[in-house]
Design a protein around this motif. Structure first.
Motif, PDB file in Angstrom:
ATOM      1  N   THR A   4       0.734  -1.341  -0.022  1.00  0.00           N
ATOM      2  CA  THR A   4      -0.078   0.093  -0.036  1.00  0.00           C
ATOM      3  C   THR A   4       0.883   1.230  -0.092  1.00  0.00           C
ATOM      4  N   ASP A   5       2.132   1.298  -0.052  1.00  0.00           N
ATOM      5  CA  ASP A   5       3.097   2.257  -0.022  1.00  0.00           C
ATOM      6  C   ASP A   5       2.839   3.177  -1.487  1.00  0.00           C
ATOM      7  N   ILE A   6       2.598   4.456  -1.297  1.00  0.00           N
ATOM      8  CA  ILE A   6       2.183   5.298  -2.353  1.00  0.00           C
ATOM      9  C   ILE A   6       3.434   5.722  -3.360  1.00  0.00           C
ATOM     10  N   GLN A   7       3.453   5.426  -4.487  1.00  0.00           N
ATOM     11  CA  GLN A   7       4.752   5.747  -5.259  1.00  0.00           C
ATOM     12  C   GLN A   7       4.527   7.361  -5.551  1.00  0.00           C
ATOM     13  N   TRP A   8       5.152   7.946  -5.024  1.00  0.00           N
ATOM     14  CA  TRP A   8       4.896   9.796  -4.911  1.00  0.00           C
ATOM     15  C   TRP A   8       5.631  10.143  -6.512  1.00  0.00           C
ATOM     16  N   PHE A   9       6.554   9.318  -6.800  1.00  0.00           N
ATOM     17  CA  PHE A   9       7.393   9.751  -7.957  1.00  0.00           C
ATOM     18  C   PHE A   9       6.515   9.511  -9.134  1.00  0.00           C
ATOM     19  N   GLY A 234      -7.591  11.323 -28.527  1.00  0.00           N
ATOM     20  CA  GLY A 234      -7.776  12.272 -27.452  1.00  0.00           C
ATOM     21  C   GLY A 234      -8.126  11.605 -26.122  1.00  0.00           C
ATOM     22  N   GLY A 235      -8.167  10.403 -26.111  1.00  0.00           N
ATOM     23  CA  GLY A 235      -8.105   9.470 -24.669  1.00  0.00           C
ATOM     24  C   GLY A 235      -6.902   8.950 -24.417  1.00  0.00           C
ATOM     25  N   ILE A 236      -5.893   8.786 -25.121  1.00  0.00           N
ATOM     26  CA  ILE A 236      -4.635   8.070 -24.761  1.00  0.00           C
ATOM     27  C   ILE A 236      -3.908   8.804 -23.683  1.00  0.00           C
ATOM     28  N   LEU A 237      -3.749  10.153 -23.961  1.00  0.00           N
ATOM     29  CA  LEU A 237      -2.805  11.011 -23.082  1.00  0.00           C
ATOM     30  C   LEU A 237      -3.642  11.226 -21.755  1.00  0.00           C
ATOM     31  N   PRO A 238      -4.820  11.410 -21.460  1.00  0.00           N
ATOM     32  CA  PRO A 238      -5.462  11.208 -20.272  1.00  0.00           C
ATOM     33  C   PRO A 238      -5.564  10.095 -19.444  1.00  0.00           C
ATOM     34  N   PHE A 239      -5.512   9.004 -20.244  1.00  0.00           N
ATOM     35  CA  PHE A 239      -5.558   7.556 -19.407  1.00  0.00           C
ATOM     36  C   PHE A 239      -4.156   7.485 -19.343  1.00  0.00           C
ATOM     37  N   GLY A 240      -3.231   7.884 -20.141  1.00  0.00           N
ATOM     38  CA  GLY A 240      -1.687   7.374 -19.574  1.00  0.00           C
ATOM     39  C   GLY A 240      -1.263   8.321 -18.338  1.00  0.00           C
ATOM     40  N   LEU A 246      -5.135   5.214 -10.815  1.00  0.00           N
ATOM     41  CA  LEU A 246      -5.940   4.154 -11.080  1.00  0.00           C
ATOM     42  C   LEU A 246      -5.480   2.862 -10.615  1.00  0.00           C
ATOM     43  N   PHE A 247      -4.227   2.550 -10.688  1.00  0.00           N
ATOM     44  CA  PHE A 247      -3.643   1.057 -10.250  1.00  0.00           C
ATOM     45  C   PHE A 247      -3.610   1.323  -8.824  1.00  0.00           C
ATOM     46  N   PHE A 248      -3.259   2.188  -8.120  1.00  0.00           N
ATOM     47  CA  PHE A 248      -3.063   2.093  -6.635  1.00  0.00           C
ATOM     48  C   PHE A 248      -4.328   2.268  -5.997  1.00  0.00           C
ATOM     49  N   MET A 250      -7.238   0.898  -7.318  1.00  0.00           N
ATOM     50  CA  MET A 250      -7.882  -0.420  -7.392  1.00  0.00           C
ATOM     51  C   MET A 250      -6.950  -1.418  -6.388  1.00  0.00           C
ATOM     52  N   ASN A 251      -5.829  -1.262  -6.259  1.00  0.00           N
ATOM     53  CA  ASN A 251      -4.897  -2.013  -5.164  1.00  0.00           C
ATOM     54  C   ASN A 251      -5.555  -1.755  -3.768  1.00  0.00           C
ATOM     55  N   SER A 252      -5.594  -0.609  -3.494  1.00  0.00           N
ATOM     56  CA  SER A 252      -6.345  -0.237  -2.373  1.00  0.00           C
ATOM     57  C   SER A 252      -7.750  -0.752  -2.008  1.00  0.00           C
ATOM     58  N   ILE A 253      -8.524  -0.755  -2.916  1.00  0.00           N
ATOM     59  CA  ILE A 253      -9.849  -1.305  -2.830  1.00  0.00           C
ATOM     60  C   ILE A 253      -9.934  -2.680  -2.862  1.00  0.00           C
ATOM     61  N   TRP A 254      -9.399  -3.421  -3.617  1.00  0.00           N
ATOM     62  CA  TRP A 254      -9.401  -4.699  -3.920  1.00  0.00           C
ATOM     63  C   TRP A 254      -8.504  -5.472  -3.374  1.00  0.00           C
ATOM     64  N   SER A 255      -7.130  -4.913  -2.516  1.00  0.00           N
ATOM     65  CA  SER A 255      -6.068  -5.434  -1.818  1.00  0.00           C
ATOM     66  C   SER A 255      -5.559  -6.348  -2.720  1.00  0.00           C
ATOM     67  N   HIS A 256      -4.905  -6.339  -3.928  1.00  0.00           N
ATOM     68  CA  HIS A 256      -4.171  -7.178  -4.836  1.00  0.00           C
ATOM     69  C   HIS A 256      -5.065  -8.296  -5.042  1.00  0.00           C
TER      70      HIS A 256
END
Length: 256
Positions: A4-9, A234-240, A246-248, A250-256
């Motif tokens: 659950t460590d936050i990847q600040w970078f 138009g969607g690639i850049l916002p998604f990137g 979103l990854f973090f 989802m990880n915090s909600i579903w606990s991997h």
């Protein structure tokens, strides 16, 4: 827990990209407007003043009602309902009223708020539909009450049927489903009708410019300005930018 460590970078990297892209778009827009305004101010003769150019070419078509005005107004009404629900839920969570130790408090608060925010949904949908010149107000109110929430409930019910079939402990009891239906039909729907009543009583939204009677002909478009390539590019850049967050989340909600 270690994962659950936050990847600040990564988060800072995404924020910098978002700010850079936003600044670049703002600079291009401001520069174009400055050029047009300078050109308008330098017009000397009345003949040149009557000739439209730049962004003034589309000013008479900007507020033309869309082809699917009913669906657009319904989705805007439900969107207002969801946005208000989200902000109020986050506000209470930030104040510490919704403790993570109390499982389900966040979801319960969100559902209760969604149920009681039928009034803004009906108001926004009705006001927008009236602005478009729509006359089928009964259909508009019924669709606002049942279209989006009906699709959500059908997906929720099918997923719950699968959980019942697998005898999962995560399945929601039948009595709870009945309570949700009663909240939907007994509270949300009447509040939506009430909001729509006040929305239709208000005057239609006045546009700052008149809409031309005859629509302008749209010239042949280059392939990348057509809807599908435009959506993809138009969607690639916002998604990137948001993918890491979103990854973090989802990880915090579903606990991997």
């Amino acid at each position: 827990m270690p994962h659950t460590d936050i990847q600040w970078f990564a988060i800072m990297n995404s924020l910098v990209i978002v700010l850079f892209l936003s600044g670049m778009v703002a600079m291009i827009t401001i520069r174009s407007l400055h050029k047009d305004i300078a050109r308008y101010n330098s017009v000397e003769s009345s003949e040149e003043a009557q000739e439209e150019f730049g962004w003034k070419l589309v000013h008479g078509d900007v507020f033309r009602p869309p082809n699917m005005g009913m669906l657009f107004s319904v989705l805007c009404g439900n969107g207002a309902q969801i946005i208000i629900m989200t902000f109020i839920t986050l506000f209470f969570a930030c104040l510490g009223f919704l403790s993570p130790a109390n499982r389900g408090s966040l979801a319960t608060t969100a559902i209760v708020l969604f149920v009681f925010l039928g009034c803004p949904a009906g108001y926004v949908s009705a006001r927008l539909y009236k602005t478009f010149g729509g006359e089928r107000w009964k259909s508009n109110v019924i669709l606002t009450s049942f279209l989006v929430t009906g699709i959500q409930f059908c997906i929720f019910f099918i997923m719950n049927l699968i959980l019942w079939g697998e005898h999962s402990s995560a399945a929601i009891p039948f009595s709870t489903m009945v309570v949700i239906l009663l909240l939907w039909f007994g509270i949300t729907t009447p509040l939506t009708f009430l909001g729509a009543f006040y929305g239709y009583k208000k005057r239609a939204i006045e546009h700052p410019v008149r809409t031309n009677t005859i629509p302008r002909t749209i010239p042949e478009q280059i392939f990348y300005t057509k809807p599908l390539p435009g959506i993809v590019m138009g969607g690639i850049l916002p998604f990137g930018c948001i993918f890491i967050q979103l990854f973090f989340i989802m990880n915090s909600i579903w606990s991997h």
